[in-house]
Design a protein around this motif. Structure first.
Motif, PDB file in Angstrom:
ATOM      1  N   SER A 148       0.818  -1.219   0.000  1.00 58.24           N
ATOM      2  CA  SER A 148       0.000   0.000   0.000  1.00 58.24           C
ATOM      3  C   SER A 148       0.847   1.262   0.000  1.00 58.24           C
ATOM      4  O   SER A 148       0.342   2.348  -0.297  1.00 58.24           O
ATOM      5  CB  SER A 148      -0.921   0.008   1.221  1.00 58.24           C
ATOM      6  N   PHE A 149       2.138   1.127   0.324  1.00 57.21           N
ATOM      7  CA  PHE A 149       3.010   2.288   0.352  1.00 57.21           C
ATOM      8  C   PHE A 149       4.010   2.280  -0.799  1.00 57.21           C
ATOM      9  O   PHE A 149       5.047   2.944  -0.738  1.00 57.21           O
ATOM     10  CB  PHE A 149       3.725   2.378   1.703  1.00 57.21           C
ATOM     11  N   ASN A 150       3.699   1.538  -1.860  1.00 55.23           N
ATOM     12  CA  ASN A 150       4.526   1.626  -3.056  1.00 55.23           C
ATOM     13  C   ASN A 150       4.288   2.992  -3.700  1.00 55.23           C
ATOM     14  O   ASN A 150       3.240   3.614  -3.522  1.00 55.23           O
ATOM     15  CB  ASN A 150       4.201   0.488  -4.031  1.00 55.23           C
ATOM     16  N   HIS A 214      -2.725   0.201   9.302  1.00 65.09           N
ATOM     17  CA  HIS A 214      -4.110   0.093   8.834  1.00 65.09           C
ATOM     18  C   HIS A 214      -4.698   1.467   8.543  1.00 65.09           C
ATOM     19  O   HIS A 214      -5.280   1.700   7.473  1.00 65.09           O
ATOM     20  CB  HIS A 214      -4.944  -0.637   9.892  1.00 65.09           C
ATOM     21  N   THR A 215      -4.550   2.407   9.479  1.00 66.82           N
ATOM     22  CA  THR A 215      -5.173   3.720   9.304  1.00 66.82           C
ATOM     23  C   THR A 215      -4.516   4.524   8.189  1.00 66.82           C
ATOM     24  O   THR A 215      -5.202   5.182   7.402  1.00 66.82           O
ATOM     25  CB  THR A 215      -5.119   4.526  10.609  1.00 66.82           C
ATOM     26  N   SER A 216      -3.191   4.478   8.097  1.00 71.53           N
ATOM     27  CA  SER A 216      -2.503   5.262   7.069  1.00 71.53           C
ATOM     28  C   SER A 216      -2.778   4.736   5.675  1.00 71.53           C
ATOM     29  O   SER A 216      -2.872   5.511   4.713  1.00 71.53           O
ATOM     30  CB  SER A 216      -0.994   5.302   7.343  1.00 71.53           C
ATOM     31  N   SER A 217      -2.909   3.427   5.523  1.00 68.92           N
ATOM     32  CA  SER A 217      -3.243   2.890   4.202  1.00 68.92           C
ATOM     33  C   SER A 217      -4.705   3.161   3.857  1.00 68.92           C
ATOM     34  O   SER A 217      -5.055   3.259   2.680  1.00 68.92           O
ATOM     35  CB  SER A 217      -2.953   1.388   4.144  1.00 68.92           C
ATOM     36  N   GLY A 221      -3.490   5.018   1.033  1.00 68.81           N
ATOM     37  CA  GLY A 221      -2.724   3.921   0.463  1.00 68.81           C
ATOM     38  C   GLY A 221      -2.780   3.910  -1.055  1.00 68.81           C
ATOM     39  O   GLY A 221      -3.774   4.326  -1.662  1.00 68.81           O
ATOM     40  N   ASN A 222      -1.700   3.421  -1.677  1.00 65.15           N
ATOM     41  CA  ASN A 222      -1.654   3.325  -3.134  1.00 65.15           C
ATOM     42  C   ASN A 222      -2.431   2.092  -3.598  1.00 65.15           C
ATOM     43  O   ASN A 222      -2.895   1.280  -2.801  1.00 65.15           O
ATOM     44  CB  ASN A 222      -0.204   3.251  -3.606  1.00 65.15           C
ATOM     45  N   PRO A 242      -5.709   8.210  -2.896  1.00 63.53           N
ATOM     46  CA  PRO A 242      -4.586   7.342  -3.276  1.00 63.53           C
ATOM     47  C   PRO A 242      -3.375   8.065  -3.858  1.00 63.53           C
ATOM     48  O   PRO A 242      -2.299   7.479  -3.950  1.00 63.53           O
ATOM     49  CB  PRO A 242      -5.207   6.393  -4.308  1.00 63.53           C
ATOM     50  N   ARG A 243      -3.520   9.318  -4.253  1.00 64.14           N
ATOM     51  CA  ARG A 243      -2.381  10.048  -4.792  1.00 64.14           C
ATOM     52  C   ARG A 243      -1.823  11.073  -3.801  1.00 64.14           C
ATOM     53  O   ARG A 243      -0.924  11.842  -4.134  1.00 64.14           O
ATOM     54  CB  ARG A 243      -2.767  10.734  -6.114  1.00 64.14           C
TER      55      ARG A 243
END
Length: 756
Positions: A148-150, A214-217, A221-222, A242-243
């Motif tokens: 999710s952080f790619n 969990h919360t940050s994605s 999240g990407n 997502p951006r």
């Protein structure tokens, strides 16, 4: 060498034609093209003719490439285009944007679809999916290796960013990228309180709890394809924005139940200094704290002054009134709701009848053609029932009273599988189900029991890992979400709104427990389903990030107002939202605020209720606080108490009464700003709470130009009932000859210890 015959030549021509056709098909892809219809020349009678002409000028006329024309929900068309043709089309007057057509798949949390976020129209494309917005998450850290952080598709880190990627134990600073642009950890407070600790993983921003990942994605999240929770909710994961860029501020560690105020304040302070635009805080106190002692209130005031939008969860101590603990006037307080999605298992009886029930058993277990066992005398799932002493391997049918007893029943069961009968509505929020069984309602149970009793050799099969969309009614207020009035300051109606919070799928550390099977098999997962206002908060934070991207000139109060006045009080059956914590009664604003956040409507709210920092100071001055207490919050002597007022320009209304109150009259003054283009006229429509009379003056407000302000008064007269029940209604400003409706909830509530 023999010359080719005519037949050979014809065959060669056919092959070459097929190859050419195949090449053309490969070279072209379907694109969705958005057009500005104001550019259409008057010579064209319809948009269809215009789009055909546009395509004729950019593509070969012999190519039949127009697929659809869109002219109602959106303006544009879809067509087969090559890269060269698309580039040519981009230069055409009226071209807005284009993107490749994609296979529609289920989103993992499903909340984006549920909230009507889509790439065609509304807040996502208007904000470019949150691009150029920095979201700071105050939480337990992050698992940076999560997909999710790619940073695929992300823009470069902005020059205005002043943050850093802080290395530490098992966390190299190189793990940050163009998505996760900043990471810091703050543990001096917890270390000072525990000086002799030898716990590892404390000197790092790595998430060892799972909560922060969990919360940050969820907020930003990407895109991640193929995410699921053991086969449930499978699809493409993404954050609400997502951006947007993500910065994690770890202020809490999983190694201690307590997290310390000093660490919180430092993390929030640093986030503002680093340059975040939105701050998401899925944490808070579970007890009453005065505003001048509340680290969230203090640090968020400074953040608000700097233009940072702060979002917090309401807490998980519901459904009792007065249980809300983040009732800070200058932040957004978010309650939790359900999603129109459920997880299921299908029971197939030996006679072919199929029944859908509930399960979250985390495996594709083989429960095929097993004997179906029912004994009316032993049908209750108790210690002497069939589950504890099954006569042979099979599927047991038995009753449970409430979903709370399900865990104990699963633990004691020695049966191969079971069909549980239960009508408890709280099943919708249940998650831990480590037993290969399924829960059905009493109505469906009649058919199952009838078959089991009448068939000579009753059998059944159960299939797990099913996901069902379109559950009704949805949303409903979660039973656990904390309710107002906010005891830290009850004069402002809290929560402000609600967002999806039950069984939300988002990223999870792979070394943390996700669920289990039986009593001794722990399971991990890269994505996990979690419930709580901690999950609702980042949804609202993500919407705020999108609004910040679409309207960078708006203040935090303006963004909050837009989200509140456009929130939806109705569910997907078009009835008033219900409260799962109160036997599905109509939910009051003390549980749901203004309603479910509606991102696309918030993009164009019509009117906003703006609030300046000095307005908040005037509110503090009306609270009988000392100068020192006010200074603790404001951190500046530039503010004065020359105009104290408890009547904050807030987009909601609350009147409180005590046990001694018989009748109360309260007048509010509000000022609204027109954020629509051109002249507008709005008319007031009032739904008064029971036993109340409401007057609004003037009943109509006229705006000549954009950003013009107009004021009105609302007076409520209430005669108290003997039972002291919460009553609620609304004020809606309806645009004449327009599409805007600007809604504010109105609540009359008891506020005595013996009434709450």
């Amino acid at each position: 060498m023999a010359l080719p015959t005519l037949a050979h030549l014809l065959q060669l021509i056919i092959i070459l034609s097929a190859a050419t056709s195949h090449t053309n098909a490969i070279d072209r892809s379907t694109y969705i093209v958005h057009m500005d219809k104001s550019y259409m020349p008057k010579a064209f009678p319809t948009h269809h003719h215009w789009y055909t002409s546009v395509l004729d000028s950019t593509t070969p006329k012999s190519t039949q490439n127009l697929i659809y024309v869109y002219d109602t929900a959106l303006t544009g068309f879809s067509a087969l285009l090559s890269e060269a043709e698309l580039n040519s089309l981009r230069k055409y007057p009226g071209f807005v944007s284009a993107y490749a057509d994609k296979i529609v798949t289920l989103h993992t949390t499903h909340t984006f679809e549920f909230l009507s976020l889509n790439p065609v129209a509304g807040l996502w494309p208007a904000s470019n999916y949150g691009q150029d917005v920095i979201v700071g998450v105050i939480d337990t850290g992050v698992w940076p290796e999560s997909r999710s952080f790619n940073d695929d598709g992300m823009t470069k880190v902005p020059k205005r960013w002043k943050g850093r990627c802080q290395g530490g134990q098992d966390f190299n600073s190189s793990l940050c990228n163009s998505k996760l642009i900043g990471v810091r950890y703050f543990n001096k407070g917890v270390m000072a309180a525990n000086p002799n600790t030898t716990t590892t993983m404390i000197n790092s921003a790595r998430d060892t709890a799972g909560h922060g990942t969990h919360t940050s994605s969820t907020v930003a999240g990407n895109y991640v394809e193929g995410a699921s929770y053991f086969g449930y909710a499978s699809g493409t994961a993404r954050g609400v924005a997502p951006r947007a860029w993500v910065a994690m501020y770890k202020v809490c560690t999983s190694n201690y139940e307590e997290c310390y105020t000093s660490d919180y304040l430092s993390g929030m302070d640093r986030a503002v200094a680093d340059g975040v635009d939105v701050m998401s805080i899925s944490m808070g106190f579970s007890f009453v704290v005065p505003l001048y002692e509340n680290p969230f209130a203090i640090a968020s005031f400074g953040a608000m002054e700097k233009g940072v939008f702060v979002s917090t969860g309401a807490g998980n101590d519901g459904p009792s009134l007065g249980s809300l603990y983040n009732g800070i006037p200058w932040v957004l307080t978010v309650g939790a709701s359900s999603i129109d999605r459920s997880f299921a298992g299908t029971v197939t009886l030996g006679n072919g009848l199929t029944i859908t029930g509930w399960t979250m058993f985390p495996a594709s277990a083989l429960v095929n053609d097993l004997p179906l066992i029912y004994n009316k005398t032993l049908s209750h799932c108790n210690s002497t029932g069939l589950l504890s002493n099954p006569p042979y391997d099979g599927i047991i049918i038995c009753d449970i009273d409430t979903v709370d007893s399900l865990y104990d029943v699963e633990t004691r069961s020695k049966a191969t599988s079971a069909i549980f009968i239960c009508d408890d509505p709280l099943l919708a929020e249940f998650q831990e189900f480590f037993y290969p069984g399924v829960v059905i309602g009493s109505k469906d149970a009649e058919v199952v029991i009838k078959y089991a009793k009448r068939s000579k050799k009753p059998k059944a099969s159960i299939k797990f890992q099913q996901t069902i969309l379109g559950t009704k009614p949805a949303p409903v207020v979660a039973s656990y979400t904390s309710r107002g009035p906010a005891q830290s300051y009850p004069g402002i109606l809290k929560p402000d709104l609600m967002a999806p919070g039950s069984l939300v799928l988002a990223a999870w550390p792979p070394n943390r427990l996700a669920t289990y099977i039986g009593s001794n098999i722990d399971l991990s997962s890269d994505y996990n389903l979690q419930s709580g206002t901690s999950m609702a908060c980042p949804h609202a934070s993500g919407v705020a990030a999108l609004l910040k991207g679409a309207h960078p000139e708006w203040s935090p109060a303006a963004i909050r107002s837009a989200m509140m006045t456009t929130a939806n009080p109705l569910d997907n059956t078009l009835n008033h939202i219900r409260d799962l914590g109160l036997d599905l009664e109509n939910a009051s604003p003390l549980a749901m605020g203004a309603g479910q956040v509606d991102p696309n409507r918030a993009l164009d709210p019509g009117l906003i209720y703006d609030v300046s920092p000095h307005d908040y100071v005037n509110l503090l001055c009306s609270m009988n606080l000392t100068k020192a207490q006010i200074l603790t919050i404001t951190r500046s002597n530039n503010y004065t108490c020359s105009s104290p007022s408890e009547d904050l320009n807030y987009p909601s209304f609350i009147v409180l009464y005590t046990n001694k109150t018989t009748m109360i009259t309260r007048t509010f003054q509000r000022t609204v700003t027109n954020v629509g283009d051109g002249p507008r006229i709005y008319k007031a429509e009032v739904t008064a709470p029971e036993h109340s009379t409401i007057f609004v003056w003037p009943e109509k407000i006229l705006f000549v130009k954009k950003y013009e302000k107009q004021s009105y008064n609302l007076t409520i007269k209430y005669m108290k009932e003997k039972n002291g029940i919460v009553k609620f209604g609304s004020l809606v400003w309806v645009e004449e000859n327009g599409n805007h409706t600007v809604r504010s909830p109105i609540v009359v509530s008891p506020f005595d210890d013996d009434l709450l």
